[in-house]
Design an enzyme around this catalytic site. Structure first.
Site, PDB file in Angstrom:
ATOM      1  N   HIS A 477       1.322  -1.490   0.360  1.00 13.36           N
ATOM      2  CA  HIS A 477       0.246   0.015  -0.099  1.00 13.36           C
ATOM      3  C   HIS A 477       0.924   1.462   0.206  1.00 13.36           C
ATOM      4  CE1 HIS A 477      -3.082   2.923   1.499  1.00 13.36           C
ATOM      5  NE2 HIS A 477      -2.386   2.978   2.075  1.00 13.36           N
ATOM      6  N   GLU A 478       1.395   1.410   0.810  1.00 15.31           N
ATOM      7  CA  GLU A 478       2.890   2.718   1.275  1.00 15.31           C
ATOM      8  C   GLU A 478       3.676   2.820  -0.380  1.00 15.31           C
ATOM      9  OE1 GLU A 478       2.092   4.772   3.352  1.00 15.31           O
ATOM     10  OE2 GLU A 478       0.240   3.696   4.412  1.00 15.31           O
ATOM     11  N   HIS A 481       1.638   4.849  -2.978  1.00  9.79           N
ATOM     12  CA  HIS A 481       2.384   5.937  -2.543  1.00  9.79           C
ATOM     13  C   HIS A 481       3.414   6.713  -3.164  1.00  9.79           C
ATOM     14  CE1 HIS A 481      -1.771   6.708  -0.481  1.00  9.79           C
ATOM     15  NE2 HIS A 481      -1.271   6.400   0.727  1.00  9.79           N
ATOM     16  N   HIS A 484       3.472   7.211  -6.644  1.00  6.26           N
ATOM     17  CA  HIS A 484       2.585   7.580  -7.251  1.00  6.26           C
ATOM     18  C   HIS A 484       3.696   9.308  -7.133  1.00  6.26           C
ATOM     19  CE1 HIS A 484      -1.598   9.989  -7.301  1.00  6.26           C
ATOM     20  NE2 HIS A 484      -0.664  10.717  -8.569  1.00  6.26           N
TER      21      HIS A 484
END
Ligand SMILES: [Zn+2]
Length: 694
Positions: A477-478, A481, A484
């Site tokens: 998940h992290e 980010h 991105h």
């Protein structure tokens, strides 16, 4: 007043000379930060004055881009301070934060409300409209955003009300940081000390060892069960001692409700001030104010999209709870009595084990941190985007446990740095997060530096770091980010990477999570640390099958926190005065009423966070925006479907996703980017199916 000058020997005085502008943590001491922030404020004021007083005709360069370039020193110092406050704080640094909070809030307001800047923005907008100045689409978006922000800052208000607004902002900033710290202190204080190791039956050896270490760290005799941020605690899934489960649950849910670390008065004052500020700015309530600048647009639209999830979630939760009651009855017979909230994760774990034969403790030896990173998290990014991660042991973070990788594109060119701070430390904030230490921007010529922080349980000395399945999903998940930020390809830093509307920022991370379950990848990263055996295929199948397990309860908890946040922030000042006439004592009653009104007062399923430790929304950042997690999950589920239709973990699909969504950051309307990729507007059908709630 003369501007404070900064000692040229202060390591924050100029951009770091380290690769990619990585902050030079080794040279930065706490006494450098305060002076750098104060000098940074003065420097930004001077830069903004220069933009405002420029008499030449307004252009994209001398207004929009010039504003992007202001506050360099201040950003540098604040980035370092907040990274340290979250992951490696000291009492001196916390005092400094307190000391600076009011000054920083006043400075932000002064910049946001600057009449001269506003006049220049208006002039530029008019020149663009008349066709006198060329402005690209990202520039137009930014110009609109900035004009709207000026209005939202209160710049148009009469002087007296503006003064009032400034006072509210300063006070709120202080209250929010006080709330965050109170929650950390309350959680630390609420850790459950066990004197008899026999009561820890069910926990793994590692868990028992870290409980022992935690007690030693706190100068206590025995075993200390430290608490995580949400209501339901990880250890409850395995603790066989029902009485101890109850103790842990009561300690967790009582955080902030009484005693030395009571946060209720903070909650009351924060919601009142937010309501007051919204009214001053002409909004009905705080939620209306917040959602104006998101893709949802209004709180009503949020309810319209998320309320239909409630019946499916609650109905599924009821079925799951009935199954859990049966588990409890089978275990305890007549002594069982009704299922209690502290039995839910325990019985849920039993059912998961029974139905999917998955045992977290048995899984952990296959989830060794370095292997998961290299053959899982990094390998997924290579498969999708062609990028590779290269350890840079010559570079360092703020703590010796922070590790640094250089990220390279397929052709070998350097894209940026990825920092990982993975192990739990007592002073670290709970949870996990990703933050950009340097933003990608063609205007400033900077490439991204991203820090990911996790809280993986510290192994006993000499033992490998073994993750839980949750840790693995969180790591993916992290990294979503981080990707991105790392794959951003925009001109202006304020539109870079994760600088997108709050209710879509979780889309890339939620999509990246799904690669944790990808069979081909799992076979390579889930390998037993001692025997070298890969996770057996049938375990992989069961793991995939377990994805929908317990989604009724999980979604209900999440919806309860979401609607609780919306309830607190959908009140006007006078409505709040009525609801909270007895001050802090009214907090619990308000919470109950809000959950009941949303149809989410499910016995045994308390909200994922109760108000008194809901740091997302009272510590600042996710106020009236906790909905963003489920909202972006609607979009993410739809895009995951697109990925599977387009070849899954492949360069072709990855390349399109990178180009259309990750690279553009906030320079394109997210809903436009979504529809370009998906070929139609978002639909909640994919999420309902994914969570098995259809
Ligand atoms: Zn996230």
């Amino acid at each position: 007043m003369t501007a404070p000058t900064l000692d040229p020997d202060n390591p924050l005085a100029r951009a770091s000379a380290l690769p990619y502008g990585l902050p030079d943590f080794a040279s930065i001491r706490v006494e450098h930060i305060g002076p750098a922030i104060r000098a940074g404020i003065a420097e930004e004021v001077a830069e903004v004055e220069a933009i405002a007083s420029d008499v030449s005709p307004a252009t994209v360069e001398n207004v929009l881009d010039a504003l992007e370039l202001t506050g360099d020193l201040l950003d540098r110092a604040l980035t370092v301070m907040s990274a340290l406050l979250d992951a490696d704080p000291t009492p001196e640094l916390e005092d400094l934060e307190d000391e600076l909070t009011a000054e920083l809030s006043a400075h932000d307001d002064a910049v946001a409300m600057h009449a001269g800047v506003r006049a220049r923005l208006v002039e530029l907008a008019e020149r663009v409209k008349r066709g006198e100045v060329a402005c690209d689409e990202p520039g137009r978006r930014l110009l609109d955003d900035r004009l709207r922000d000026v209005q939202r800052s209160g710049a148009d208000l009469p002087a007296e009300q503006r003064e009032e607004l400034l006072r509210i902002n300063v006070r709120l900033a202080e209250l929010e940081s006080a709330f965050s710290r109170t929650v950390v202190a309350a959680s630390t204080a609420a850790g459950v000390l066990v004197r008899d190791v026999g009561r820890l039956v069910g926990l793994t050896e590692d868990e028992i060892a870290s409980a022992r270490a935690a007690a030693e760290g706190a100068d206590q005799d025995g075993w200390l069960l430290a608490l995580g941020s949400p209501t339901q605690q990880e250890v409850q899934a395995r603790l066989a001692d029902r009485g101890l489960r109850e103790e842990v649950h009561r300690a967790a849910t009582a955080r902030g409700t009484a005693g030395e670390h009571d946060s209720r008065a903070l909650v009351v004052e924060i919601v009142r001030l937010r309501a007051q500020r919204a009214a001053l700015l002409g909004f009905r309530d705080h939620a209306t104010y917040v959602t104006q600048v998101t893709t949802a647009g209004t709180p009503d639209r949020v309810r319209e999209v998320l309320a239909p999830l409630v019946p499916g979630a609650v109905a599924n939760a009821a079925v799951e709870l009935a199954d859990m009651q049966a588990v409890l009855d089978a275990e305890l017979g007549d002594a069982a009595g009704p299922l209690e909230p502290w039995d839910v994760t325990w019985a849920g774990e039993r059912l998961r084990h029974e139905r999917h034969a998955i045992d977290d403790a048995a899984l952990r030896p296959y989830l060794e941190l370095d292997r998961v990173l290299e053959h899982g998290v990094f390998a997924a990014a290579t498969a999708s985007y062609g990028i590779t991660f290269h350890a840079r042991p010559d570079l360092h973070g703020y703590h010796h446990e922070v590790r640094v990788w250089e990220v390279r594109a397929q052709d070998g060119t350097g894209l940026g740095l990825f920092l990982g701070d993975f192990l739990a430390r007592p002073s670290k904030q709970g949870g996990a997060w990703s933050t950009a230490l340097v933003d990608q921007s063609h205007l400033t010529g900077t490439r991204p530096v991203v820090l990911n922080v996790l809280n993986v349980a510290r192994p006993a000395p000499g033992q490998p770091t073994l993750m839980t399945w949750d840790d693995v999903v969180t790591a993916f998940h992290e990294t979503g980010h981080a990707l991105h930020a790392l794959l951003s390809d925009v001109r202006r830093p304020s539109q870079s990477g994760t600088e997108v509307s709050q209710d879509v920022v979780e889309v890339p991370s939620q999509i990246n999570e799904t690669w944790a379950w990808e069979p081909a990848l799992l076979r390579r990263y889930a390998v037993h640390h001692a025997t070298g055996e890969p996770l057996p295929d049938e375990t992989i199948e069961r793991l995939r099958g377990s994805q929908r397990h317990g989604q009724g309860v999980a979604t209900t908890e999440m919806l309860a926190a979401t609607f609780l946040d919306l309830a607190w922030h959908s009140m006007t000042e006078s409505e709040l005065a009525g609801a909270l006439s007895d001050g802090a004592d009214g907090v619990e009653r308000f919470e109950q009423a809000a959950l009941a009104a949303a149809g989410l007062d499910v016995p045994c399923v308390p909200p994922r966070y109760r108000s008194t430790y809901f740091a997302h929304v009272f510590g600042g950042g996710y106020d009236a925006a906790y909905y963003a997690y489920l909202w972006s999950e609607v979009l993410a589920a739809d895009l995951i479907e697109w990925f599977h239709e387009s070849g899954g973990l492949s360069r072709e699909a990855g390349e399109r996703f990178r180009r259309e969504l990750l690279a553009v950051g906030g320079s394109v309307d997210p809903m436009v980017a979504f529809e370009r990729l998906r070929g139609r507007p978002a639909s909640p059908a994919a999420l309902l199916a994914r969570r098995g709630l259809a």
